[in-house]
Design a protein around this motif. Structure first.
Motif, PDB file in Angstrom:
ATOM      1  N   ARG A   1     -35.640  -2.506  14.854  1.00 58.91           N
ATOM      2  CA  ARG A   1     -35.209  -1.550  13.833  1.00 58.91           C
ATOM      3  C   ARG A   1     -33.813  -1.049  14.171  1.00 58.91           C
ATOM      4  NH1 ARG A   1     -39.631   0.805  15.960  1.00 58.91           N
ATOM      5  NH2 ARG A   1     -40.660   0.862  13.936  1.00 58.91           N
ATOM      6  N   GLY A   2     -33.080  -0.731  13.121  1.00 57.30           N
ATOM      7  CA  GLY A   2     -31.723  -0.224  13.323  1.00 57.30           C
ATOM      8  C   GLY A   2     -31.115   0.200  12.003  1.00 57.30           C
ATOM      9  N   ARG A   3     -29.918   0.790  12.094  1.00 56.87           N
ATOM     10  CA  ARG A   3     -29.238   1.244  10.881  1.00 56.87           C
ATOM     11  C   ARG A   3     -28.526   0.108  10.157  1.00 56.87           C
ATOM     12  NH1 ARG A   3     -28.823   6.681  10.392  1.00 56.87           N
ATOM     13  NH2 ARG A   3     -29.417   7.952  12.196  1.00 56.87           N
ATOM     14  N   ASP A   4     -28.104  -0.904  10.897  1.00 53.55           N
ATOM     15  CA  ASP A   4     -27.350  -2.013  10.310  1.00 53.55           C
ATOM     16  C   ASP A   4     -28.256  -3.234  10.163  1.00 53.55           C
ATOM     17  OD1 ASP A   4     -24.602  -3.291   9.667  1.00 53.55           O
ATOM     18  OD2 ASP A   4     -25.477  -4.627  11.185  1.00 53.55           O
ATOM     19  N   ARG A   5     -28.253  -3.866   8.997  1.00 52.95           N
ATOM     20  CA  ARG A   5     -29.139  -4.992   8.753  1.00 52.95           C
ATOM     21  C   ARG A   5     -28.840  -6.166   9.664  1.00 52.95           C
ATOM     22  NH1 ARG A   5     -29.328  -7.380   2.783  1.00 52.95           N
ATOM     23  NH2 ARG A   5     -27.088  -7.553   3.239  1.00 52.95           N
ATOM     24  N   GLU A   6     -27.572  -6.535   9.768  1.00 54.25           N
ATOM     25  CA  GLU A   6     -27.213  -7.690  10.590  1.00 54.25           C
ATOM     26  C   GLU A   6     -27.579  -7.457  12.054  1.00 54.25           C
ATOM     27  OE1 GLU A   6     -23.298 -10.437  11.710  1.00 54.25           O
ATOM     28  OE2 GLU A   6     -23.200  -8.971  10.083  1.00 54.25           O
ATOM     29  N   ALA A   7     -27.316  -6.264  12.547  1.00 55.64           N
ATOM     30  CA  ALA A   7     -27.641  -5.962  13.935  1.00 55.64           C
ATOM     31  C   ALA A   7     -29.152  -5.989  14.163  1.00 55.64           C
ATOM     32  CB  ALA A   7     -27.072  -4.596  14.324  1.00 55.64           C
ATOM     33  N   THR A   8     -29.905  -5.526  13.185  1.00 54.94           N
ATOM     34  CA  THR A   8     -31.362  -5.538  13.306  1.00 54.94           C
ATOM     35  C   THR A   8     -31.893  -6.967  13.342  1.00 54.94           C
ATOM     36  OG1 THR A   8     -31.531  -3.426  12.130  1.00 54.94           O
ATOM     37  CG2 THR A   8     -33.517  -4.765  12.249  1.00 54.94           C
ATOM     38  N   LEU A   9     -31.357  -7.826  12.480  1.00 56.24           N
ATOM     39  CA  LEU A   9     -31.785  -9.221  12.472  1.00 56.24           C
ATOM     40  C   LEU A   9     -31.423  -9.916  13.780  1.00 56.24           C
ATOM     41  CD1 LEU A   9     -30.812 -10.255   8.824  1.00 56.24           C
ATOM     42  CD2 LEU A   9     -33.099  -9.812   9.733  1.00 56.24           C
ATOM     43  N   THR A  10     -30.260  -9.613  14.303  1.00 58.35           N
ATOM     44  CA  THR A  10     -29.849 -10.200  15.582  1.00 58.35           C
ATOM     45  C   THR A  10     -30.786  -9.775  16.702  1.00 58.35           C
ATOM     46  OG1 THR A  10     -27.522 -10.271  14.895  1.00 58.35           O
ATOM     47  CG2 THR A  10     -27.978 -10.370  17.258  1.00 58.35           C
ATOM     48  N   GLN A  11     -31.114  -8.485  16.719  1.00 61.27           N
ATOM     49  CA  GLN A  11     -32.025  -7.967  17.734  1.00 61.27           C
ATOM     50  C   GLN A  11     -33.409  -8.595  17.616  1.00 61.27           C
ATOM     51  OE1 GLN A  11     -33.329  -3.749  17.549  1.00 61.27           O
ATOM     52  NE2 GLN A  11     -32.284  -3.538  19.531  1.00 61.27           N
ATOM     53  N   LEU A  12     -33.867  -8.775  16.381  1.00 62.18           N
ATOM     54  CA  LEU A  12     -35.161  -9.399  16.159  1.00 62.18           C
ATOM     55  C   LEU A  12     -35.164 -10.836  16.669  1.00 62.18           C
ATOM     56  CD1 LEU A  12     -38.010  -9.138  14.918  1.00 62.18           C
ATOM     57  CD2 LEU A  12     -37.030  -9.948  12.757  1.00 62.18           C
ATOM     58  N   ALA A  13     -34.103 -11.565  16.378  1.00 60.75           N
ATOM     59  CA  ALA A  13     -34.002 -12.955  16.818  1.00 60.75           C
ATOM     60  C   ALA A  13     -33.960 -13.050  18.338  1.00 60.75           C
ATOM     61  CB  ALA A  13     -32.765 -13.610  16.208  1.00 60.75           C
ATOM     62  N   GLU A  14     -33.255 -12.137  18.979  1.00 61.23           N
ATOM     63  CA  GLU A  14     -33.157 -12.156  20.440  1.00 61.23           C
ATOM     64  C   GLU A  14     -34.513 -11.871  21.090  1.00 61.23           C
ATOM     65  OE1 GLU A  14     -30.141  -9.292  21.230  1.00 61.23           O
ATOM     66  OE2 GLU A  14     -28.477 -10.677  20.843  1.00 61.23           O
ATOM     67  N   ARG A  15     -35.240 -10.916  20.548  1.00 62.85           N
ATOM     68  CA  ARG A  15     -36.549 -10.597  21.116  1.00 62.85           C
ATOM     69  C   ARG A  15     -37.548 -11.719  20.881  1.00 62.85           C
ATOM     70  NH1 ARG A  15     -36.496  -4.209  19.214  1.00 62.85           N
ATOM     71  NH2 ARG A  15     -35.108  -3.513  20.901  1.00 62.85           N
ATOM     72  N   ALA A  16     -37.479 -12.342  19.698  1.00 63.96           N
ATOM     73  CA  ALA A  16     -38.359 -13.479  19.423  1.00 63.96           C
ATOM     74  C   ALA A  16     -38.032 -14.646  20.358  1.00 63.96           C
ATOM     75  CB  ALA A  16     -38.235 -13.907  17.965  1.00 63.96           C
ATOM     76  N   ALA A  17     -36.741 -14.836  20.658  1.00 62.60           N
ATOM     77  CA  ALA A  17     -36.333 -15.905  21.573  1.00 62.60           C
ATOM     78  C   ALA A  17     -36.849 -15.637  22.983  1.00 62.60           C
ATOM     79  CB  ALA A  17     -34.814 -16.035  21.582  1.00 62.60           C
ATOM     80  N   ALA A  18     -36.853 -14.383  23.399  1.00 62.56           N
ATOM     81  CA  ALA A  18     -37.383 -14.035  24.727  1.00 62.56           C
ATOM     82  C   ALA A  18     -38.865 -14.350  24.823  1.00 62.56           C
ATOM     83  CB  ALA A  18     -37.126 -12.557  25.015  1.00 62.56           C
TER      84      ALA A  18
END
Length: 215
Positions: free
Chosen positions: A32-49
């Motif tokens: 979750r986050g205020r910026d959509r792109e940053a939230t998607l990036t964070q989601l992708a990074e956690r899914a990759a982990a």
């Protein structure tokens, strides 16, 4: 089917408890986050982990299926102004090595913003336990028919009809949920006791019998 002579109709049943062969659990990653792109990036990074951890757990991990991906805006109650973004993706994991199951689930739950739920214990679709239960149900039907025939002073002579009447197997499950937001430190040990699976089979059978000896 028309038949000559007396007929006996019986139901054969079998119930067996057998050890499970598979364990499934779900891993849900959230961002979750205020910026959509940053939230998607964070989601992708956690899914990759999560993927890296699962890659390192083979061959215990027999299968994994990613699904239930969603991203949605968060708005204020008073209007439609977007104040943040929330995303989530869930992966279903199938494990065959139960000795590694507890450790794997806790290692995944130790990741940031990861929820782990399960396990659900199952048998393989082609498990020999299903065949053994069906054979036992047929044997039970034949035994019952012979007992009825013997009570009449007769004997079973032929099978007329055999039909599968269920019920189906009843999967058992245990559910535990882990939600750890970056615990830090060592991962505790967790022992999970596999739950026995109840396998059921039932048949309806009709047999001809010899003439009863009455009186």
């Amino acid at each position: 089917m028309a038949t000559d002579g007396p007929v006996v109709q019986v139901r054969g049943e079998a119930i067996r408890e057998v050890p499970p062969e598979l364990a499934r659990f779900a891993v849900t990653v959230t961002a979750r986050g205020r910026d959509r792109e940053a939230t998607l990036t964070q989601l992708a990074e956690r899914a990759a982990a999560v993927r890296v951890l699962l890659d390192g757990s083979e061959p215990a991990v027999a299968r994994r299926e990613a699904g239930d991906l969603w991203v949605r805006p968060q708005t204020k109650r008073s209007g439609e102004r977007v104040v943040g973004w929330l995303g989530s993706v869930t992966t279903t994991v199938t494990v065959t090595d139960f000795t590694a199951l507890g450790e794997l689930m806790l290692r995944l739950a130790d990741q940031d913003q990861v929820e782990v739920a399960g396990p659900w214990w199952e048998l393989r679709p082609d498990s020999p336990a299903h065949r053994e239960a069906r054979h036992a149900a047929i044997g039970d039907a034949l035994l019952r028919a012979r007992e009825y025939a013997e009570a009449l002073g007769a004997r079973v002579t032929a099978l007329i009809e055999l039909a599968d009447s269920g019920p189906g197997d009843r999967p058992m499950f245990a559910r535990a949920a882990f939600d750890v937001g970056g615990a830090g430190g060592g991962v505790p040990e967790l022992e999970l006791d596999p739950q026995p699976q109840t396998v059921q089979a039932a048949v309806q059978a009709r047999f001809t019998i010899s003439d009863p000896v009455l009186g």
